[in-house]
Design a protein around this motif. Structure first.
Motif, PDB file in Angstrom:
ATOM      1  N   PRO A 193     -10.863 -97.054  95.895  1.00 55.99           N
ATOM      2  CA  PRO A 193     -11.144 -98.476  95.682  1.00 55.99           C
ATOM      3  C   PRO A 193     -12.515 -98.721  95.057  1.00 55.99           C
ATOM      4  CG  PRO A 193     -10.170 -98.129  97.849  1.00 55.99           C
ATOM      5  CD  PRO A 193     -10.484 -96.774  97.294  1.00 55.99           C
ATOM      6  N   LEU A 194     -13.493 -97.883  95.390  1.00 64.93           N
ATOM      7  CA  LEU A 194     -14.832 -98.040  94.820  1.00 64.93           C
ATOM      8  C   LEU A 194     -14.800 -97.806  93.318  1.00 64.93           C
ATOM      9  CD1 LEU A 194     -17.888 -98.407  95.098  1.00 64.93           C
ATOM     10  CD2 LEU A 194     -18.051 -95.956  95.621  1.00 64.93           C
ATOM     11  N   ARG A 195     -14.122 -96.756  92.891  1.00 63.61           N
ATOM     12  CA  ARG A 195     -13.996 -96.475  91.462  1.00 63.61           C
ATOM     13  C   ARG A 195     -13.238 -97.596  90.752  1.00 63.61           C
ATOM     14  NH1 ARG A 195     -12.679 -91.227  88.011  1.00 63.61           N
ATOM     15  NH2 ARG A 195     -11.398 -92.124  86.374  1.00 63.61           N
ATOM     16  N   ASN A 196     -12.145 -98.056  91.336  1.00 63.92           N
ATOM     17  CA  ASN A 196     -11.372 -99.130  90.713  1.00 63.92           C
ATOM     18  C   ASN A 196     -12.199-100.403  90.586  1.00 63.92           C
ATOM     19  OD1 ASN A 196      -9.062 -97.568  90.418  1.00 63.92           O
ATOM     20  ND2 ASN A 196      -8.241 -98.146  92.411  1.00 63.92           N
ATOM     21  N   LEU A 197     -12.998-100.705  91.599  1.00 58.66           N
ATOM     22  CA  LEU A 197     -13.824-101.904  91.559  1.00 58.66           C
ATOM     23  C   LEU A 197     -14.802-101.859  90.393  1.00 58.66           C
ATOM     24  CD1 LEU A 197     -14.977-104.538  92.741  1.00 58.66           C
ATOM     25  CD2 LEU A 197     -16.410-103.123  94.245  1.00 58.66           C
ATOM     26  N   TYR A 198     -15.504-100.756  90.233  1.00 58.56           N
ATOM     27  CA  TYR A 198     -16.513-100.664  89.173  1.00 58.56           C
ATOM     28  C   TYR A 198     -15.891-100.501  87.791  1.00 58.56           C
ATOM     29  CZ  TYR A 198     -20.909-100.894  91.698  1.00 58.56           C
ATOM     30  OH  TYR A 198     -21.995-101.352  92.399  1.00 58.56           O
ATOM     31  N   PHE A 199     -14.772 -99.800  87.698  1.00 56.82           N
ATOM     32  CA  PHE A 199     -14.124 -99.648  86.398  1.00 56.82           C
ATOM     33  C   PHE A 199     -13.503-100.966  85.942  1.00 56.82           C
ATOM     34  CE2 PHE A 199     -13.508 -94.957  85.279  1.00 56.82           C
ATOM     35  CZ  PHE A 199     -14.705 -94.596  85.872  1.00 56.82           C
ATOM     36  N   GLU A 200     -12.915-101.714  86.865  1.00 58.37           N
ATOM     37  CA  GLU A 200     -12.389-103.029  86.507  1.00 58.37           C
ATOM     38  C   GLU A 200     -13.525-103.990  86.157  1.00 58.37           C
ATOM     39  OE1 GLU A 200      -9.711-104.651  89.382  1.00 58.37           O
ATOM     40  OE2 GLU A 200      -8.467-102.840  89.454  1.00 58.37           O
ATOM     41  N   SER A 201     -14.641-103.868  86.862  1.00 60.59           N
ATOM     42  CA  SER A 201     -15.788-104.710  86.561  1.00 60.59           C
ATOM     43  C   SER A 201     -16.335-104.414  85.169  1.00 60.59           C
ATOM     44  CB  SER A 201     -16.886-104.503  87.612  1.00 60.59           C
ATOM     45  OG  SER A 201     -16.453-104.914  88.894  1.00 60.59           O
ATOM     46  N   ALA A 249     -18.498 -92.773 104.031  1.00 62.21           N
ATOM     47  CA  ALA A 249     -17.270 -93.191 104.714  1.00 62.21           C
ATOM     48  C   ALA A 249     -16.065 -92.417 104.198  1.00 62.21           C
ATOM     49  CB  ALA A 249     -17.056 -94.695 104.526  1.00 62.21           C
ATOM     50  N   GLU A 250     -16.019 -92.157 102.893  1.00 66.68           N
ATOM     51  CA  GLU A 250     -14.923 -91.358 102.342  1.00 66.68           C
ATOM     52  C   GLU A 250     -15.012 -89.924 102.845  1.00 66.68           C
ATOM     53  OE1 GLU A 250     -14.790 -91.787  98.054  1.00 66.68           O
ATOM     54  OE2 GLU A 250     -13.369 -93.448  98.275  1.00 66.68           O
ATOM     55  N   ASN A 251     -16.228 -89.402 102.952  1.00 70.60           N
ATOM     56  CA  ASN A 251     -16.425 -88.038 103.454  1.00 70.60           C
ATOM     57  C   ASN A 251     -15.962 -87.921 104.901  1.00 70.60           C
ATOM     58  OD1 ASN A 251     -17.492 -85.502 104.238  1.00 70.60           O
ATOM     59  ND2 ASN A 251     -19.097 -85.655 102.715  1.00 70.60           N
ATOM     60  N   LEU A 252     -16.273 -88.932 105.695  1.00 77.22           N
ATOM     61  CA  LEU A 252     -15.900 -88.923 107.114  1.00 77.22           C
ATOM     62  C   LEU A 252     -14.472 -89.419 107.346  1.00 77.22           C
ATOM     63  CD1 LEU A 252     -19.177 -90.368 108.697  1.00 77.22           C
ATOM     64  CD2 LEU A 252     -18.480 -87.973 108.570  1.00 77.22           C
ATOM     65  N   GLN A 253     -13.806 -89.856 106.276  1.00 76.82           N
ATOM     66  CA  GLN A 253     -12.454 -90.406 106.366  1.00 76.82           C
ATOM     67  C   GLN A 253     -12.414 -91.548 107.393  1.00 76.82           C
ATOM     68  OE1 GLN A 253      -9.233 -87.413 106.447  1.00 76.82           O
ATOM     69  NE2 GLN A 253     -10.806 -85.854 106.094  1.00 76.82           N
ATOM     70  N   SER A 254     -13.334 -92.484 107.201  1.00 80.67           N
ATOM     71  CA  SER A 254     -13.460 -93.619 108.110  1.00 80.67           C
ATOM     72  C   SER A 254     -13.018 -94.897 107.396  1.00 80.67           C
ATOM     73  CB  SER A 254     -14.915 -93.768 108.577  1.00 80.67           C
ATOM     74  OG  SER A 254     -15.090 -94.962 109.303  1.00 80.67           O
ATOM     75  N   PRO A 255     -11.760 -95.308 107.532  1.00 81.83           N
ATOM     76  CA  PRO A 255     -11.296 -96.510 106.830  1.00 81.83           C
ATOM     77  C   PRO A 255     -12.009 -97.780 107.283  1.00 81.83           C
ATOM     78  CG  PRO A 255      -9.642 -95.746 108.401  1.00 81.83           C
ATOM     79  CD  PRO A 255     -10.684 -94.678 108.323  1.00 81.83           C
ATOM     80  N   GLY A 256     -12.320 -97.871 108.556  1.00 86.83           N
ATOM     81  CA  GLY A 256     -13.005 -99.062 109.047  1.00 86.83           C
ATOM     82  C   GLY A 256     -14.380 -99.218 108.446  1.00 86.83           C
ATOM     83  N   ILE A 264     -20.350 -92.564  90.933  1.00 83.26           N
ATOM     84  CA  ILE A 264     -18.973 -92.890  91.285  1.00 83.26           C
ATOM     85  C   ILE A 264     -17.999 -91.959  90.578  1.00 83.26           C
ATOM     86  CG2 ILE A 264     -17.179 -94.657  91.030  1.00 83.26           C
ATOM     87  CD1 ILE A 264     -19.371 -96.743  91.482  1.00 83.26           C
ATOM     88  N   PHE A 265     -18.231 -91.690  89.297  1.00 82.58           N
ATOM     89  CA  PHE A 265     -17.335 -90.832  88.534  1.00 82.58           C
ATOM     90  C   PHE A 265     -17.345 -89.405  89.079  1.00 82.58           C
ATOM     91  CE2 PHE A 265     -16.594 -88.012  84.806  1.00 82.58           C
ATOM     92  CZ  PHE A 265     -15.282 -88.371  84.545  1.00 82.58           C
ATOM     93  N   ALA A 266     -18.518 -88.938  89.531  1.00 81.46           N
ATOM     94  CA  ALA A 266     -18.641 -87.564  90.002  1.00 81.46           C
ATOM     95  C   ALA A 266     -18.091 -87.371  91.409  1.00 81.46           C
ATOM     96  CB  ALA A 266     -20.108 -87.131  89.965  1.00 81.46           C
ATOM     97  N   ASN A 267     -18.000 -88.440  92.193  1.00 85.44           N
ATOM     98  CA  ASN A 267     -17.663 -88.279  93.603  1.00 85.44           C
ATOM     99  C   ASN A 267     -16.368 -88.959  94.054  1.00 85.44           C
ATOM    100  OD1 ASN A 267     -20.252 -86.978  94.962  1.00 85.44           O
ATOM    101  ND2 ASN A 267     -20.993 -88.492  93.496  1.00 85.44           N
ATOM    102  N   CYS A 268     -15.791 -89.811  93.222  1.00 89.89           N
ATOM    103  CA  CYS A 268     -14.611 -90.574  93.642  1.00 89.89           C
ATOM    104  C   CYS A 268     -13.359 -90.119  92.911  1.00 89.89           C
ATOM    105  CB  CYS A 268     -14.821 -92.072  93.387  1.00 89.89           C
ATOM    106  SG  CYS A 268     -16.100 -92.817  94.400  1.00 89.89           S
ATOM    107  N   GLN A 269     -12.256 -90.094  93.628  1.00 87.50           N
ATOM    108  CA  GLN A 269     -10.970 -89.836  92.995  1.00 87.50           C
ATOM    109  C   GLN A 269     -10.507 -91.080  92.247  1.00 87.50           C
ATOM    110  OE1 GLN A 269      -8.296 -88.573  96.081  1.00 87.50           O
ATOM    111  NE2 GLN A 269      -9.399 -86.661  96.463  1.00 87.50           N
TER     112      GLN A 269
END
Length: 304
Positions: free
Chosen positions: A177-185, A132-139, A168-173
């Motif tokens: 939100p995905l990185r923030n979710l797992y890092f906060e977890s 979804a991030e690759n396709l820039q699809s927010p929905g 996640i670390f290799a592919n997310c800025q």
């Protein structure tokens, strides 16, 4: 007006949109989309042999994605409207794209029915979110995130959790939100860390390698230092500003600490409307790391 938030509560602000699980509810648009041209994506391998194809209505595809696929004015003849899936996701040099291909099938199903369902045979929700991030699809990102948030409480015990963090670390800025979710977890799950970063957890080892995962471990530690205020809340007031890299949150500072912090920042101290209570009589604030991130789902959705 007095704040109704308890001491130490996170002030994230109100979301600027309302998340709706089912997308594309415009009946007229969907009816028109079904009359439009079809574009086909194929998963090719050796000698450009087309093994699997996924036809998608062009209007639906471009409704919630961004790509270099050209718009067609009418139904194509033969292979005119066929596109290599690996080129779509920028993985031309990779042979193994089965996980992304399965996630793309879930994307197609979501476009057509408005409901996200991933069989997770070859792919995971992480793969779908990265697509979804690759396709820039927010929905589609929001639809996948909704399912991940439901399952997050059990993710701590995943056998491949370290691989999830590596992916996640290799592919997310950093803003993902995905990185923030797992890092906060990671902070909520109380994963411990040494001088080099995270090394394990209270219920089993995370298993990161201090050499190959050095930067991931340091990023986890840095995120926790910014996110978690437990050392600042528990430390004696006289030493908290001098020994810690980051200041205590405003609700944790007494008058003396506020003056010291302001002097370090070369600005006048703030003038509170009333004299704050002393630290001795102040209730202990609730730290960020003591709150499950998935209990505030709106923070991890994105505006479309």
């Amino acid at each position: 007006m007095a704040s109704h938030h308890p001491p130490g509560a996170r002030h994230w602000g109100s979301p600027s949109f309302r998340f709706v699980p089912n997308q594309f509810t415009d009946i007229k648009f969907r009816a028109e989309a079904k009359k439009g041209p079809l574009i086909t994506f194929y998963c090719g391998y050796d000698n450009d042999r087309r093994i699997e194809k996924l036809p998608i209505r062009q209007a639906l595809f471009f409704k919630d994605s961004v790509s270099k696929v050209p718009h067609l004015l009418f139904d194509p003849d033969d292979d005119e409207g066929s596109y290599d899936f690996r080129e779509l996701i920028g993985a031309e040099s990779r042979r193994d794209v089965e996980a992304e291909w399965e996630a793309f099938a879930a994307f197609k199903s979501w476009l057509e029915g408005g409901v996200y369902f991933n069989r997770q045979i070859l792919s995971t929700h992480i793969d779908a979110y990265l697509l979804a991030e690759n396709l820039q699809s927010p929905g589609f990102k929001n639809a996948v995130m909704r399912e991940m948030l439901k399952m997050m409480p059990a993710r701590k015990y995943d056998a491949d959790l370290k691989e999830t963090y590596r992916t996640i670390f290799a592919n997310c800025q950093k803003s993902s939100p995905l990185r923030n979710l797992y890092f906060e977890s990671a902070s909520f799950w109380k994963f411990s860390f040494g001088e080099d970063g995270y090394v394990g957890g209270s219920n089993g080892e995370l298993g990161l390698d201090s050499t190959s995962d050095k930067w991931l471990m340091l990023s986890l530690r840095e995120h926790r230092e910014r996110f978690c205020h437990c050392p600042l809340i528990e430390a004696p007031p006289a030493s908290r500003l001098r020994k810690n890299r980051y200041p205590p949150p405003p609700e944790c500072r007494d008058e003396e600490e506020e003056k010291l912090w302001c002097s370090q920042q070369h600005r006048p101290p703030s003038q509170p409307p009333t004299r704050p209570p002393t630290l001795r009589h102040r209730p202990r604030p609730i730290c960020n790391c003591e709150k499950a991130p998935w209990e505030e789902p709106e923070r991890f959705y994105v505006a479309g």
